[in-house]
Design an enzyme around this catalytic site. Structure first.
Site, short mmCIF file in Angstrom:
data_model
loop_
_atom_site.label_atom_id
_atom_site.label_comp_id
_atom_site.label_asym_id
_atom_site.label_seq_id
_atom_site.Cartn_x
_atom_site.Cartn_y
_atom_site.Cartn_z
N ASP A 11 0.85 -1.19 0.00
CA ASP A 11 0.00 0.00 0.00
C ASP A 11 0.89 1.24 0.00
O ASP A 11 1.81 1.36 0.82
CB ASP A 11 -0.91 0.01 1.24
CG ASP A 11 -1.99 -1.06 1.18
OD1 ASP A 11 -2.02 -1.80 0.18
OD2 ASP A 11 -2.78 -1.15 2.13
N ASP A 132 -16.08 -3.47 -1.37
CA ASP A 132 -15.63 -3.15 -0.02
C ASP A 132 -16.84 -2.97 0.89
O ASP A 132 -17.75 -2.19 0.57
CB ASP A 132 -14.79 -1.87 -0.03
CG ASP A 132 -13.59 -1.98 -0.96
OD1 ASP A 132 -13.02 -3.09 -1.05
OD2 ASP A 132 -13.21 -0.98 -1.58
#
Length: 245
Positions: A11, A132
């Site tokens: 990330d 998500d």
């Protein structure tokens, strides 16, 4: 029977390798300032796939850490799956041209599903839809917004679109080492005809084993980040367990 794919996560925030807690940009732990070097460390441990997220891009709605992503793609010898702020055709094409294997689309999949359908047709096997979840509802824009669309409804919208996979993340568990929401992941995989990738909160080898046992249910892979960086999960061991189940 196909074995489970283990995706180590990189990330990116401000060009650095970080992990967030529950998707909160103010709760970032920095693990390194050389993303390409981190990618090569994972490769050295046997990784053939990477999951890369441009966190700044997810909030900005456009690529922000492009230079870091390019360096990862240039050096990593396997497949790179990229998400974060990819919300138009130009962005999709740009990353495929650069050498990314799969592009993950979340916000745009909810707001502009026709974009996903067209891209899935033109780039077979290359489009992943991010689903998500916050309390069963779809979260978008870097998880900052929660829609009124249920996860299963979002997933079913793309069953006939030709997308490669669904990336399912339980936002409340992401980066928290609470344990992956295996039950919800498997339920989703059994409910749709699209392979599902598990993400969010993986804390150890046990979850890798359990998810691998559900490969026949449509669980294609699992993304793990903080557990690797904190030493709670050995990548080589995880790859071995995933391949053996």
């Amino acid at each position: 029977m196909a074995s489970l794919i283990v995706f180590p996560a990189i990330d990116l925030k401000g060009g650095q390798v970080v992990r967030l807690a529950e998707g909160d940009m103010d709760r970032a732990t920095v693990y390194g300032d050389d993303p390409a070097a981190q990618a090569m460390l994972f490769a050295g441990q046997g990784a053939e796939y990477l999951h890369v997220v441009d966190l700044d891009g997810a909030f900005a709605g456009k690529s922000v850490n492009g230079e870091a992503v390019a360096s990862i793609v240039a050096q990593f010898p396997g497949h790179v799956q990229l998400g974060g702020g990819i919300r138009d055709r130009a962005g999709i094409e740009r990353w495929f041209d650069l050498g990314v294997s799969r592009v993950v689309i979340g916000t745009a999949a909810l707001e502009h599903p026709e974009l996903v359908r067209a891209a899935a047709k033109d780039f077979p096997g290359g489009i992943v839809v991010a689903v998500d979840a916050k309390d069963g509802m779809v979260a978008t824009r870097g998880w900052a917004d929660v829609s009124s669309v249920e996860v299963i409804d979002m997933a079913r919208r793309f069953e006939d679109a030709g997308v490669a996979s669904l990336l399912f993340t339980d936002v409340g568990r992401d980066g928290m080492l609470k344990g992956c929401n295996v039950e919800a992941t498997v339920d989703l995989a059994r409910s749709v005809r699209i392979p599902v990738i598990a993400s969010g909160g993986v804390k150890g080898i046990g979850e890798i084993h359990v998810l691998a046992l559900h490969a026949h249910d449509g669980v294609e892979g699992v993304i793990t980040g903080r557990a690797l960086y904190d030493g709670r999960l050995d990548l080589a061991a995880a790859l071995s367990v995933a391949a053996a189940a």
